[in-house]
Design a protein around this motif. Structure first.
Motif, short mmCIF file in Angstrom:
data_model
loop_
_atom_site.label_atom_id
_atom_site.label_comp_id
_atom_site.label_asym_id
_atom_site.label_seq_id
_atom_site.Cartn_x
_atom_site.Cartn_y
_atom_site.Cartn_z
N GLN A 1 -8.59 -35.55 -11.67
CA GLN A 1 -7.23 -35.64 -12.21
C GLN A 1 -6.18 -35.57 -11.10
O GLN A 1 -5.20 -36.30 -11.12
CB GLN A 1 -6.99 -34.52 -13.24
CG GLN A 1 -7.65 -34.77 -14.57
CD GLN A 1 -7.23 -36.11 -15.16
OE1 GLN A 1 -6.06 -36.47 -15.22
NE2 GLN A 1 -8.22 -36.88 -15.60
N ARG A 2 -6.40 -34.68 -10.14
CA ARG A 2 -5.46 -34.57 -9.01
C ARG A 2 -5.45 -35.88 -8.22
O ARG A 2 -4.39 -36.35 -7.81
CB ARG A 2 -5.85 -33.40 -8.11
CG ARG A 2 -4.85 -33.15 -6.99
CD ARG A 2 -4.97 -31.73 -6.47
NE ARG A 2 -4.16 -31.50 -5.29
CZ ARG A 2 -2.87 -31.23 -5.28
NH1 ARG A 2 -2.21 -31.17 -6.44
NH2 ARG A 2 -2.23 -31.03 -4.15
N PHE A 3 -6.61 -36.46 -8.01
CA PHE A 3 -6.67 -37.77 -7.33
C PHE A 3 -5.84 -38.79 -8.12
O PHE A 3 -5.02 -39.50 -7.55
CB PHE A 3 -8.11 -38.25 -7.20
CG PHE A 3 -8.21 -39.70 -6.84
CD1 PHE A 3 -7.98 -40.12 -5.54
CD2 PHE A 3 -8.50 -40.65 -7.80
CE1 PHE A 3 -8.02 -41.47 -5.21
CE2 PHE A 3 -8.56 -41.99 -7.48
CZ PHE A 3 -8.31 -42.40 -6.19
N GLN A 4 -6.07 -38.86 -9.42
CA GLN A 4 -5.35 -39.83 -10.27
C GLN A 4 -3.83 -39.62 -10.23
O GLN A 4 -3.08 -40.58 -10.22
CB GLN A 4 -5.85 -39.73 -11.72
CG GLN A 4 -7.23 -40.26 -11.94
CD GLN A 4 -7.31 -41.77 -11.77
OE1 GLN A 4 -6.43 -42.51 -12.21
NE2 GLN A 4 -8.34 -42.23 -11.10
N ASN A 5 -3.42 -38.36 -10.19
CA ASN A 5 -1.98 -38.05 -10.24
C ASN A 5 -1.28 -38.16 -8.89
O ASN A 5 -0.07 -38.37 -8.85
CB ASN A 5 -1.76 -36.63 -10.79
CG ASN A 5 -2.17 -36.52 -12.23
OD1 ASN A 5 -2.17 -37.48 -12.98
ND2 ASN A 5 -2.56 -35.32 -12.63
N LYS A 6 -2.02 -38.01 -7.79
CA LYS A 6 -1.35 -37.93 -6.49
C LYS A 6 -1.83 -38.90 -5.42
O LYS A 6 -1.10 -39.16 -4.47
CB LYS A 6 -1.50 -36.51 -5.93
CG LYS A 6 -0.73 -35.47 -6.69
CD LYS A 6 -0.59 -34.24 -5.82
CE LYS A 6 0.44 -33.30 -6.35
NZ LYS A 6 1.80 -33.66 -6.02
N THR B 1 -3.81 -42.09 -5.74
CA THR B 1 -4.22 -43.48 -5.94
C THR B 1 -3.34 -44.40 -5.09
O THR B 1 -2.27 -43.99 -4.61
CB THR B 1 -4.08 -43.90 -7.42
OG1 THR B 1 -2.70 -43.82 -7.79
CG2 THR B 1 -4.95 -43.05 -8.33
N ILE B 2 -3.76 -45.61 -4.93
CA ILE B 2 -2.97 -46.59 -4.17
C ILE B 2 -1.60 -46.76 -4.82
O ILE B 2 -0.57 -46.81 -4.14
CB ILE B 2 -3.72 -47.94 -4.07
CG1 ILE B 2 -4.93 -47.77 -3.17
CG2 ILE B 2 -2.80 -49.04 -3.59
CD1 ILE B 2 -5.85 -48.96 -3.11
N GLU B 3 -1.58 -46.82 -6.15
CA GLU B 3 -0.32 -47.00 -6.87
C GLU B 3 0.64 -45.84 -6.59
O GLU B 3 1.84 -46.05 -6.37
CB GLU B 3 -0.58 -47.12 -8.38
CG GLU B 3 -1.35 -48.36 -8.79
CD GLU B 3 -2.87 -48.24 -8.59
OE1 GLU B 3 -3.55 -49.27 -8.65
OE2 GLU B 3 -3.38 -47.12 -8.35
N GLN B 4 0.11 -44.60 -6.60
CA GLN B 4 0.94 -43.43 -6.30
C GLN B 4 1.49 -43.51 -4.88
O GLN B 4 2.66 -43.22 -4.64
CB GLN B 4 0.13 -42.15 -6.48
CG GLN B 4 -0.19 -41.80 -7.90
CD GLN B 4 1.04 -41.38 -8.67
OE1 GLN B 4 2.02 -40.89 -8.11
NE2 GLN B 4 1.01 -41.59 -9.96
N VAL C 1 1.94 -46.20 -2.94
CA VAL C 1 2.93 -47.27 -2.82
C VAL C 1 4.26 -46.83 -3.44
O VAL C 1 5.33 -47.05 -2.87
CB VAL C 1 2.41 -48.58 -3.48
CG1 VAL C 1 3.52 -49.60 -3.63
CG2 VAL C 1 1.26 -49.15 -2.67
N SER C 2 4.19 -46.19 -4.58
CA SER C 2 5.40 -45.70 -5.25
C SER C 2 6.16 -44.71 -4.38
O SER C 2 7.39 -44.79 -4.26
CB SER C 2 5.02 -45.05 -6.59
OG SER C 2 6.15 -44.49 -7.20
N LEU C 3 5.45 -43.79 -3.73
CA LEU C 3 6.11 -42.82 -2.85
C LEU C 3 6.72 -43.50 -1.63
O LEU C 3 7.84 -43.16 -1.22
CB LEU C 3 5.11 -41.75 -2.40
CG LEU C 3 4.79 -40.68 -3.43
CD1 LEU C 3 3.65 -39.80 -2.92
CD2 LEU C 3 6.01 -39.84 -3.72
N VAL C 4 6.02 -44.46 -1.05
CA VAL C 4 6.56 -45.18 0.11
C VAL C 4 7.82 -45.94 -0.29
O VAL C 4 8.84 -45.90 0.40
CB VAL C 4 5.50 -46.13 0.72
CG1 VAL C 4 6.11 -47.06 1.75
CG2 VAL C 4 4.36 -45.33 1.35
N GLU C 5 7.76 -46.62 -1.43
CA GLU C 5 8.94 -47.35 -1.91
C GLU C 5 10.13 -46.40 -2.13
O GLU C 5 11.26 -46.71 -1.77
CB GLU C 5 8.63 -48.10 -3.21
CG GLU C 5 7.74 -49.30 -3.02
CD GLU C 5 7.34 -49.97 -4.33
OE1 GLU C 5 7.45 -49.32 -5.41
OE2 GLU C 5 6.91 -51.13 -4.27
#
Length: 188
Positions: free
Chosen positions: A162-167, A169-172, A174-178
């Protein structure tokens, strides 16, 4: 818990703690002779110091048939899907332990040295276990906990995923970098 494979994955180097892993394996093998301890990775730069360390740990492990060297693997994902416990044993801080999140993504409980990046990735007792770097006894205790507490093992595996999924993943990512790029553009 019917765990049968404990692994350490990464570059073979003194600071990565394969020697600590081997010492823990030898302690645990006496009590759990069915366990296999896998060392996955190899030296990266063929420097004399690294090659000497590799030879030293091979010799140290030679008396214990339960310890297996698998060498460099181009893709560790199939191996992660086949192990029960993942150990990250670095004895000096690392900025980020990618193999830790790979283990979390594979729902494999991770035990890591409580130093550097693992402190930001793992919530001790929830999404993994942390132990004092270089402390063989601490590593043995953590492995033994996961071997003997089926509910604890499953809880950590699930919460790590769950922690992996929430923090992580590639999508997470990319979202933080953006988000950081947008914030830096607004500041300028």
């Amino acid at each position: 818990m019917n765990a049968d494979k404990v692994a350490i994955v990464g570059q073979i180097a003194k600071w990565k703690g394969q020697d600590i892993f081997i010492q823990a394996a030898k302690c645990l093998h006496q009590k759990y002779p069915e366990l296999k301890f896998l060392i996955i990775g190899d030296v990266l730069f063929n420097k004399e110091e690294e090659l000497n360390f590799k030879q030293t740990i091979i010799e140290e492990a030679s008396g214990c048939a339960a310890i297996q060297f698998l060498g460099h693997q181009g893709n560790v994902r199939p191996l992660l899907n086949d192990i029960d416990i993942l150990v990250h044993a670095s004895v000096r801080p690392e900025p980020f332990g990618r193999v830790i999140i790979e283990g979390m993504a594979a729902k494999v409980p991770v035990i890591a040295s409580g130093i550097g990046g693992p402190l930001e990735i793992i919530e001790h007792g929830l999404s993994g276990l942390l132990y004092q770097p270089g402390n063989v006894g601490g590593l043995v205790e953590a492995i033994e906990y996961l071997l003997t507490d089926k509910q604890g093992y499953q809880k950590i595996a699930n919460q790590a995923y769950q922690r992996f999924q929430n923090k992580f993943t590639i999508e997470q990512t990319v979202s933080l970098v953006e988000k950081h790029i947008r914030l830096s553009v607004l500041k300028d």
